[in-house]
Design an enzyme around this catalytic site. Structure first.
Site, mmCIF file in Angstrom:
data_model
loop_
_atom_site.group_PDB
_atom_site.id
_atom_site.type_symbol
_atom_site.label_atom_id
_atom_site.label_comp_id
_atom_site.label_asym_id
_atom_site.label_seq_id
_atom_site.Cartn_x
_atom_site.Cartn_y
_atom_site.Cartn_z
ATOM 1 N N PHE A 11 52.441 40.460 82.315
ATOM 2 C CA PHE A 11 53.809 39.954 82.304
ATOM 3 C C PHE A 11 54.159 39.534 83.722
ATOM 4 C CE2 PHE A 11 58.365 40.028 82.781
ATOM 5 C CZ PHE A 11 58.772 39.275 81.682
ATOM 6 N N ASP A 34 50.634 40.858 91.993
ATOM 7 C CA ASP A 34 52.028 40.792 91.555
ATOM 8 C C ASP A 34 52.601 42.207 91.620
ATOM 9 O OD1 ASP A 34 54.437 40.774 90.208
ATOM 10 O OD2 ASP A 34 53.752 39.498 88.564
ATOM 11 N N LYS A 72 62.499 41.947 92.643
ATOM 12 C CA LYS A 72 63.263 43.074 92.131
ATOM 13 C C LYS A 72 63.867 43.949 93.232
ATOM 14 C CE LYS A 72 61.156 43.182 87.544
ATOM 15 N NZ LYS A 72 62.269 42.465 86.894
#
Length: 422
Positions: free
Chosen positions: A162, A247, A276
């Site tokens: 994801f 990531d 984030k």
């Protein structure tokens, strides 16, 4: 703890049975569903305020946040240091666009590069933007530096990944729900099973410019790869002159007990993709961080973002970086994480949980079918004042703010035990 123990689900059911007027929660949810695209399926709670690890809804009920905005809130809701940094910058300047320099940009880039042990920073806003930027960077590096023939660059990714939901990113997703009806898909990617180093080795060719991986797969259920996998990928990419892109949007910045999850195997990738928590839960901030050789391939006009690297974002991120440089949040995540996983192992032995995975203050918990789906367990926990979120049917994820107290964490786990005993 001050939580109102009236179960919100029970209140709603009683109101409907008696024909009472709808609650404010119901009215707000109905209005949102009537005027917004249904691209999410949130739990039926409407948050009004939050502080630290706690959120309060519009009815005045308090909830322990064990999701932390998918790790965007590593430092808790309304962290005072971050709020003060944002407020001070709000009084000065918030946006210049990259048409002009501003006085927070150099410090942000310098501090973030130092934190990562890299040389250059490409700032963006969202995680998906950062991943897209990493893909563009890898391709341009492949053509300009590695010498891959034009239009032939390939990037190897892992199944069950994801990395976001843009058209390009869903093109290399194996999630049918994310892909359906969004084609035609972007070419140039090869998908191999996560954790399978042999498959990775077979997939890398002379035209491969990068391997893009999550060191821990978050949305897939907090999947931790086999020991030695990341180190093996690092060795392979170095041998084949291929960029290793990590990531770390969810796994990085203290979540796993280290600044970056790659550190658990002593691995330094060629490129970090961050987001984030970099914005402290206040503003969206993301970045690609790499060497001068890699990020130096860009020339003015080839890539950009109006809000990327804006003064407000930089001010907040500078404070986030300063907090991480102290190491206290990484230590706290590691120590509380050990406690969390010990407690979850007990739950697994009780039979309500079939498997527990994760590192630090991050866990994926597979619920035994007899106890309901992940969504049903999440709703039962919500009725007991705890907020988590399900994924892939039977799994719930726990990722509390790193500032959570041991007492609050234990209280939340006690609610999970109670749900699984019911």
């Amino acid at each position: 703890m001050g939580w109102d123990h009236r179960p919100p689900g029970s209140l709603r059911k009683r109101a409907v049975r008696r024909g009472d007027p709808v609650t404010r929660t119901e009215a707000l949810i109905a209005s949102a569903e009537g005027h917004s695209a249904h691209n999410y399926h949130p739990l039926p709670v409407v948050v009004a305020t939050a502080d630290g690890a706690w959120m309060t809804d519009v009815e005045g009920r308090r909830y322990l946040d064990l999701l932390a905005g998918y790790s965007a809130l590593n430092f808790g809701h309304r962290n005072r240091r971050l709020i003060d940094a944002a407020r001070a910058q709000l009084e000065r300047v918030t946006l210049t666009s990259r048409a002009f320099h501003h006085d927070r940009f150099a410090e942000f880039c310098t501090r973030l590069a130092e934190l990562c042990g890299m040389e250059m920073v490409l700032p963006m806003n969202t995680g998906a933007e950062a991943v897209e930027s990493a893909v563009k960077t890898a391709r341009k590096w492949g053509y300009r530096v590695k010498g891959v023939p034009d239009q032939m660059a390939k990037i190897v990714v892992a199944g069950d990944n994801f990395h976001g939901r843009t058209t390009t990113i869903i093109s290399f997703s194996t999630d049918a729900e994310a892909r359906a009806d969004f084609g035609p898909y972007t070419p140039g990617f090869e998908i191999v099973p996560y954790g399978d180093l042999t498959a990775m080795r077979e997939a890398v060719t002379e035209n491969t410019v990068a391997v893009l991986l999550e060191p821990i797969q978050g949305e897939a259920g907090v999947l931790v790869p086999p020991t030695g996998y990341l180190a093996g990928v690092r060795e392979l990419t170095r041998e084949r002159n291929v960029l290793f892109i990590a990531d770390e949007i969810q796994s990085g910045l203290g979540r796993t007990g280290r600044t970056f999850a790659c550190e658990h195997e002593g691995v330094v990738p060629d490129m970090y993709v961050l987001g984030k928590a970099l914005g402290g839960g206040i503003v969206p901030v993301s970045a690609v961080v790499s060497s001068a050789e890699v990020l130096g391939v860009f020339r003015p006009g080839e890539h950009g973002s109006t809000f990327g690297g804006n003064p407000l974002a930089c001010a907040v991120a500078i404070e986030v970086i300063a907090m991480l440089r102290s190491g206290e949040f990484q230590v706290r995540s590691g120590e509380l994480g050990e406690h969390l996983h010990r407690e979850l192992a007990v739950l697994r032995d009780m039979g309500g949980v079939t498997q527990v995975r994760g590192r630090g203050l991050w866990a994926g918990i597979d619920i035994a079918p007899a106890y309901g789906t992940g969504r049903e367990v999440s709703e039962k926990l919500m009725d007991r004042g705890v907020l988590v979120k399900d994924t892939h049917g039977s799994t719930i994820r726990i990722a509390p703010p790193l500032v959570i107290s041991k007492e609050d964490l234990d209280w939340g786990l006690a609610q999970l035990r109670a749900v699984l005993r019911a």
